[in-house]
Design an enzyme around this catalytic site. Structure first.
Site, mmCIF file in Angstrom:
data_model
loop_
_atom_site.group_PDB
_atom_site.id
_atom_site.type_symbol
_atom_site.label_atom_id
_atom_site.label_comp_id
_atom_site.label_asym_id
_atom_site.label_seq_id
_atom_site.Cartn_x
_atom_site.Cartn_y
_atom_site.Cartn_z
ATOM 1 N N GLN A 195 -4.959 -1.400 9.541
ATOM 2 C CA GLN A 195 -4.857 -2.746 8.971
ATOM 3 C C GLN A 195 -5.510 -3.777 9.900
ATOM 4 O O GLN A 195 -5.174 -3.863 11.076
ATOM 5 C CB GLN A 195 -3.376 -3.093 8.731
ATOM 6 C CG GLN A 195 -3.143 -4.410 8.042
ATOM 7 C CD GLN A 195 -3.642 -4.420 6.596
ATOM 8 O OE1 GLN A 195 -3.458 -3.474 5.834
ATOM 9 N NE2 GLN A 195 -4.300 -5.504 6.215
ATOM 10 N N LYS A 249 0.842 -1.202 0.000
ATOM 11 C CA LYS A 249 0.000 0.000 0.000
ATOM 12 C C LYS A 249 0.874 1.247 0.000
ATOM 13 O O LYS A 249 0.630 2.189 -0.760
ATOM 14 C CB LYS A 249 -0.931 -0.006 1.232
ATOM 15 C CG LYS A 249 -2.101 -0.963 1.077
ATOM 16 C CD LYS A 249 -2.851 -1.209 2.383
ATOM 17 C CE LYS A 249 -3.885 -2.312 2.179
ATOM 18 N NZ LYS A 249 -4.531 -2.763 3.406
ATOM 19 N N ASP A 303 -11.342 2.856 3.974
ATOM 20 C CA ASP A 303 -11.747 1.448 3.879
ATOM 21 C C ASP A 303 -13.271 1.325 3.815
ATOM 22 O O ASP A 303 -13.797 0.262 3.484
ATOM 23 C CB ASP A 303 -11.238 0.675 5.114
ATOM 24 C CG ASP A 303 -10.114 -0.288 4.781
ATOM 25 O OD1 ASP A 303 -9.914 -0.568 3.569
ATOM 26 O OD2 ASP A 303 -9.436 -0.752 5.708
#
Ligand code: NDP
Length: 296
Positions: free
Chosen positions: A98, A54, A121
């Protein structure tokens, strides 16, 4: 006739190119650089690889990347304090924590502490509600990537029968909402669904997000259907480690009209959509026009 292979790797490269071009314009015309903060707690090897990828791709499209690596025993209070700091930081337009988090941390609490406008997200309860009610939201990256590939392949999805196998909060449910938003007739199947094969055979669009290697076989696919395989399963075959999807590719590709491979299908689109979401979040924060074709 064998199915058309939907090349997610190539499509993701195209999306990243669009993001990079828009980022370059923001920098030139407004002196703005979108910034993505990624928070990793602990040293899970798979998570470390995801976070590294990422970070690299964020920099490649010209955005700023801020990585925060915290010890596995970080307290909830310290993690929440970091999120509050990132929420208040004007250089940070997207925040990603994460998952999975270590067991002593409450994931729901942590995710819902992120400013919904920076929740790239799309897991914050506000964004879930906005998506569910058809309002502008941050959309979870994996289903957004699937939707982009479907729109690219079909143009309009209106009136198509879609079956989503899997009802998780991060893939199955938002995928179903997005397909409904594009006027598909949507069925969500799960582990209690009766006669899954028969349900799947009704699908013009079949999305598999189950986490069971090669569970969907060719006899479960309607001839000519488009099959999107979200699954990522590590198996051993002939003594070698192999990555396979939730769909048995060889048999499904004989029946389907189009199909995504694993690897090289949905996977690469997920990070591309994370970058797209960060760009969208930056544009929204500054009241600037959003990038076209990169949101739901
Ligand atoms: P979850 O484990 O959270 O959800 C799996 C879903 O599949 C559940 O709803 C479960 O039903 C359903 N299911 C399990 N067994 C069956 C069965 N025999 N028949 C029908 N349905 C079944 O998984 P995720 O949604 O998080 O992930 C799904 C897959 O996608 C995984 O392989 C994961 O690795 C992959 N993935 C890939 C991403 C990418 O970037 N390409 C990103 C995220 C995930 P029930 O609710 O009834 O238990």
């Amino acid at each position: 006739m064998p199915a058309t292979i939907i090349d997610g790797k190539a499509f993701a490269a195209k999306v990243r190119g669009q993001v990079a071009a828009h980022v370059a314009r923001l920098r030139e015309e407004h002196g703005l650089i979108p910034g993505l903060a990624v928070v990793l707690v602990g040293e899970d090897p798979a998570s470390q690889v995801y976070v590294r990828n990422k970070g690299t791709q964020t920099l490649e499209v010209g955005m700023n990347s801020y990585e925060h690596k915290l010890a596995v025993d970080t307290s909830e209070a310290d993690l929440l304090a970091l999120i509050a700091k990132l929420n208040a930081d004007p250089a940070v337009h997207g925040i990603l924590v994460q998952l999975p988090l270590p067991a002593h941390l409450n994931s729901d609490l942590v995710i819902n502490a992120i400013d919904p406008a920076k929740d790239v997200d799309g897991f914050h309860i506000s964004n879930v509600g906005l998506l569910g009610t058809g309002q502008k939201s941050m959309v979870p990256c994996t289903p957004l990537g699937c939707l982009m590939m479907l729109r690219d392949h079909h143009g309009s999805l209106s009136g198509m029968n879609a079956v989503v196998v899997g009802r998780s909060n991060i893939v199955g449910k938002p995928m179903a909402q997005l397909l409904l938003g594009d006027s598909c007739t949507v069925t969500i199947a799960h582990s209690r669904t009766k006669d899954l094969a028969e349900v799947c055979r009704r699908a013009d669009i079949l999305v598999a997000a189950v986490g069971r290697a090669e569970m969907i076989t060719g006899d479960m696919v309607k001839p000519g259907a488009t099959v999107i395989d979200v699954g990522i399963n590590r198996i051993e075959r002939d003594g070698k480690a192999k990555l396979v999807g939730d769909v048995e590719f060889a048999s499904a590709a004989e029946v389907a009209g189009a199909i995504t491979p694993v690897p090289g299908g949905v996977g690469p689109m997920t990070i591309a959509c994370l970058l797209a979401n960060t760009l969208t979040a930056c544009c929204r924060a500054k009241g600037l026009p959003e990038p076209e074709g990169l949101t739901a």
